[in-house]
Design an enzyme around this catalytic site. Sequence first.
Site, PDB file in Angstrom:
ATOM      1  N   GLN A  14      -2.866  47.303 116.355  1.00 39.50           N
ATOM      2  CA  GLN A  14      -4.064  48.142 116.406  1.00 39.50           C
ATOM      3  C   GLN A  14      -4.049  49.212 115.324  1.00 39.50           C
ATOM      4  O   GLN A  14      -5.069  49.508 114.717  1.00 39.50           O
ATOM      5  CB  GLN A  14      -4.197  48.796 117.783  1.00 39.50           C
ATOM      6  CG  GLN A  14      -5.421  49.683 117.923  1.00 39.50           C
ATOM      7  CD  GLN A  14      -6.726  48.936 117.728  1.00 39.50           C
ATOM      8  OE1 GLN A  14      -6.794  47.733 117.915  1.00 39.50           O
ATOM      9  NE2 GLN A  14      -7.765  49.649 117.344  1.00 39.50           N
ATOM     10  N   GLU A  15      -2.903  49.815 115.093  1.00 40.72           N
ATOM     11  CA  GLU A  15      -2.822  50.931 114.155  1.00 40.72           C
ATOM     12  C   GLU A  15      -3.116  50.517 112.717  1.00 40.72           C
ATOM     13  O   GLU A  15      -3.840  51.201 112.017  1.00 40.72           O
ATOM     14  CB  GLU A  15      -1.434  51.598 114.220  1.00 40.72           C
ATOM     15  CG  GLU A  15      -1.185  52.402 115.472  1.00 40.72           C
ATOM     16  CD  GLU A  15      -1.974  53.691 115.538  1.00 40.72           C
ATOM     17  OE1 GLU A  15      -2.606  54.097 114.544  1.00 40.72           O
ATOM     18  OE2 GLU A  15      -1.966  54.307 116.617  1.00 40.72           O
TER      19      GLU A  15
END
Length: 175
Positions: free
Chosen positions: A49-50
């Site tokens: 996600q990051e």
Amino acid sequence: MVQLAPIEAGEPSMAIRQLLYPTPYPSAMITKSQEFGLDPRVLYALMRQESIFNPNATSWVGARGLAQVMPTTGEGIAQNLGIQGFSVDDLYNPVTSIRFGAYYIDAQIEYMNGSLPGAFAAYNGGPGNAERWADGRIVADPDRFIEIIDYAETRHYVEIVYANYGAYRRLYQQP
């Protein structure tokens, strides 16, 4: 004219699912996870996600690398780990980013008494906010906790990272 039989939609193959949830940097992920007593699938879920595993990722607020660590947070982590000569550009180094991300998410898991949703909220929205949303540092009901998060970005982030973690758990055995 050739007639084609309709293709039934179904569950994607394991190979397709693993392409959607890759496991890059396996050696660093495993060793750095072990250094902090983490399930490496937590790191994979977070970094998917990051940064989508882009070691050169930089957010609009200045977070850097695979784990999207803020420069000032990185400096604090380096100090806590006793790393001499740290430069914020080191956050673009995959091994450093993985180690710092592992350190920081482990600290948030500990702070939130073992709650992954609480730790993900703390990672994204800050530990003070996560504590406020939990009305303390214990998340008794993860679903209710997520609903209480009043920062839409953090609520969405926690939902996605927690779902990523579920996918990684289904696809990969813990080493």
